[in-house]
Motif scaffolding. Structure first.
Motif, PDB file in Angstrom:
ATOM      1  N   GLN A   1       9.507   7.090  -5.637  1.00  0.00           N
ATOM      2  CA  GLN A   1       8.841   7.225  -6.933  1.00  0.00           C
ATOM      3  C   GLN A   1       8.261   5.900  -7.416  1.00  0.00           C
ATOM      4  O   GLN A   1       7.369   5.882  -8.282  1.00  0.00           O
ATOM      5  N   ILE A   2       8.741   4.788  -6.852  1.00  0.00           N
ATOM      6  CA  ILE A   2       8.176   3.486  -7.218  1.00  0.00           C
ATOM      7  C   ILE A   2       6.704   3.435  -6.838  1.00  0.00           C
ATOM      8  O   ILE A   2       5.853   2.987  -7.623  1.00  0.00           O
TER       9      ILE A   2
ATOM     10  N   ILE B   1      15.345  -0.959  -1.538  1.00  0.00           N
ATOM     11  CA  ILE B   1      15.037  -0.317  -2.822  1.00  0.00           C
ATOM     12  C   ILE B   1      13.726   0.450  -2.726  1.00  0.00           C
ATOM     13  O   ILE B   1      13.618   1.595  -3.192  1.00  0.00           O
ATOM     14  N   LEU B   2      12.711  -0.148  -2.106  1.00  0.00           N
ATOM     15  CA  LEU B   2      11.422   0.521  -1.946  1.00  0.00           C
ATOM     16  C   LEU B   2      11.540   1.759  -1.053  1.00  0.00           C
ATOM     17  O   LEU B   2      10.945   2.801  -1.323  1.00  0.00           O
ATOM     18  N   ARG B   3      12.337   1.642   0.009  1.00  0.00           N
ATOM     19  CA  ARG B   3      12.533   2.767   0.930  1.00  0.00           C
ATOM     20  C   ARG B   3      13.236   3.937   0.244  1.00  0.00           C
ATOM     21  O   ARG B   3      12.853   5.110   0.438  1.00  0.00           O
TER      22      ARG B   3
ATOM     23  N   LEU C   1       0.832  -1.204   0.000  1.00  0.00           N
ATOM     24  CA  LEU C   1       0.000   0.000   0.000  1.00  0.00           C
ATOM     25  C   LEU C   1       0.866   1.253   0.000  1.00  0.00           C
ATOM     26  O   LEU C   1       0.571   2.240  -0.667  1.00  0.00           O
ATOM     27  N   SER C   2       1.911   1.214   0.786  1.00  0.00           N
ATOM     28  CA  SER C   2       2.925   2.261   0.846  1.00  0.00           C
ATOM     29  C   SER C   2       4.106   1.654   1.585  1.00  0.00           C
ATOM     30  O   SER C   2       4.004   0.539   2.108  1.00  0.00           O
ATOM     31  N   TYR C   3       5.216   2.370   1.680  1.00  0.00           N
ATOM     32  CA  TYR C   3       6.348   1.808   2.398  1.00  0.00           C
ATOM     33  C   TYR C   3       6.025   1.629   3.871  1.00  0.00           C
ATOM     34  O   TYR C   3       6.520   0.702   4.519  1.00  0.00           O
TER      35      TYR C   3
ATOM     36  N   GLU D   1       0.016   5.301 -10.249  1.00  0.00           N
ATOM     37  CA  GLU D   1      -0.365   5.815 -11.561  1.00  0.00           C
ATOM     38  C   GLU D   1      -0.765   4.676 -12.502  1.00  0.00           C
ATOM     39  O   GLU D   1      -1.754   4.772 -13.232  1.00  0.00           O
ATOM     40  N   LYS D   2       0.013   3.595 -12.473  1.00  0.00           N
ATOM     41  CA  LYS D   2      -0.302   2.442 -13.317  1.00  0.00           C
ATOM     42  C   LYS D   2      -1.648   1.836 -12.927  1.00  0.00           C
ATOM     43  O   LYS D   2      -2.478   1.502 -13.790  1.00  0.00           O
ATOM     44  N   ALA D   3      -1.866   1.682 -11.606  1.00  0.00           N
ATOM     45  CA  ALA D   3      -3.116   1.091 -11.123  1.00  0.00           C
ATOM     46  C   ALA D   3      -4.305   1.986 -11.458  1.00  0.00           C
ATOM     47  O   ALA D   3      -5.385   1.489 -11.816  1.00  0.00           O
TER      48      ALA D   3
END
Length: 431
Positions: free
Chosen positions: A322-323, A316-318, A247-249, A329-331
């Motif tokens: 922008q990921i 990487i997610l942290r 959902l988010s980091y 945006e894609k969803a």
């Protein structure tokens, strides 16, 4: 598309493996075809043993946030393997991983690694019972928390009910302490606590229902769970095996702004490796052995390979917010594309979405709980699944699964999927 090799493998598999698969959802029984056997995958694409290629929206049921075979995640894994795959001793990377999780989820203090989501939820409930010295737990109809005995229950009505086991082999004496309530229904929770509140050890909830399709918890519902747990000194457990770090980091903590007492994690924290974790406030986690009396153990828990890949994934997610922006945006593009197709075709179906999780329900909305979800036209979904598969788009082989987006899905992937959605809906409705 031909699936000759997959069909031959399936015939061989059923001789040696129950149903030919090691997890029921892989069987494709619900959509009426033989399972596809995967051979390789990279980025947003997966290839089966017949060399058919698909845009993949299963993504190993969620953990592959960055897509298949991501080189940044796997960098250095060869050296890890050469150093040893399992020790039966503590390792430095376990400590690093625990710190990373605690930093990302400020509501909690300590982490115990396990090997699956089922292990995480089962263990968290044992700890909650040990901490509160109470017996009963509350779960919600349509929320799946793994296959441990006390959680394989369903409700007999829309109001409070004692659990009835949904699998042979589950003793009635175990599920009698599991109370099942209606998801997103505050009045149902009030009733169960008025009757049994003093003996309820924990509420366990998927903040975003991910096993009846995608059914988001309402903000007021999640907030009320916190309120009533505070009132009765009950442990609030968020099952974030699907939603944790997706959902988010900062997971549901940021999404809802509500602090749980314990959290169950999996999938993304292993980047596709077998892994789970239960985490919680220090005063709760201190009842866990070897500090406290509640026993839980696992020879392979904190396996260094799983910890390495999971740690790389979380870092990487942290470090790249922008990921999450790109995933949303894609969803959003996929959601709006499907909704526009439904409008063009004059079909009153429902699209639910939470972050990068999307689900098309073959029913008129809203879909806010299990009762709503099971009204979906499963036969239409099954026909739709086959049409999408024939066009090279792989979605969950069940109406009650999510589409999982990854950072590797390109704009072209999304656009092609929207086109296939339109064509498939037309085909199954003869439009």
């Amino acid at each position: 598309m031909k699936h000759t090799k997959s069909e031959a493998l399936y015939k061989e598999a059923v001789k040696y493996i129950p149903g030919g698969v090691n997890s029921p959802v892989r069987s494709f029984n619900s959509v009426g075809i033989s399972p596809i056997f995967a051979k390789k995958a990279h980025g947003s694409r997966i290839t089966d043993v017949d060399d058919n290629e698909y845009i993949d929206y299963i993504c190993s049921w969620g953990p592959l946030m960055l897509g298949h075979s991501n080189e940044e995640i796997s960098k250095g894994i060869g050296e890890m393997i050469a150093s040893g795959t399992s020790f039966g001793l503590a390792t430095e990377i376990e400590v690093e991983m625990a710190k990373l999780i605690v930093d990302a989820y400020p509501a909690i203090d300590q982490v115990r690694m396990v090997n699956s989501g089922t292990e995480a939820t089962m263990s968290a409930l044992r700890v909650a019972r040990g901490f509160t010295k109470r017996n009963k737990i509350v779960k919600f109809e349509g929320c799946y928390h793994g296959h441990s005995d006390g959680l394989l229950v369903k409700s007999g009505s829309g109001t409070i009910t004692f659990g009835v086991q949904t699998s042979p082999g589950v003793p009635t004496d175990i599920v009698k302490n599991t109370l099942v309530c209606k998801y997103n229904d505050i009045e149902d929770i009030k009733r169960v606590f008025e009757e049994d509140g003093e003996d309820i050890a924990a509420i366990i909830v998927e903040t975003i229902g991910g096993n009846m399709g995608i059914v988001p918890g309402k903000q007021e519902f999640i907030e009320f769970l916190r309120k009533i747990c505070d009132e009765y000194k009950t442990v609030l457990i968020f099952d974030e095996v699907i939603t944790g770090f997706r959902l988010s980091y900062n997971s549901s903590l940021e999404y809802f702004g509500v602090k749980p007492d314990m959290v169950c994690l999996g999938k993304i924290i292993g980047a596709g490796m077998p892994v789970g974790a239960y985490v919680g406030k220090k005063e709760i986690m201190e009842v866990v052995s070897p500090v406290g009396p509640v026993y839980q153990a696992g020879t392979l828990s904190g396996n260094p390979l799983a910890m390495y890949l999971g740690k790389r994934n979380l870092e990487i997610l942290r470090d790249n917010p922008q990921i999450y922006e790109a995933l949303n945006e894609k969803a959003d593009k996929l959601e709006q594309g499907i909704k526009n197709n439904l409008k063009k075709l004059n079909l009153n179906y429902t699209v639910n979405r939470a972050g990068s999780l999307v689900c098309l329900f073959f029913k008129e909305g809203p879909v806010e709980n299990y009762d709503d979800a099971i009204e979906s036209n499963v036969e239409k979904y099954n026909a739709y699944f086959k049409e999408m598969l024939d066009r090279g788009v792989l979605i969950g082989p069940s109406q009650f699964e999510a589409m999982f987006l990854s950072y590797a899905h390109s704009d072209e992937d999304i656009e092609y999927t929207i086109t296939c959605n339109y064509e498939s809906l037309r085909a199954i409705h003869n439009l």
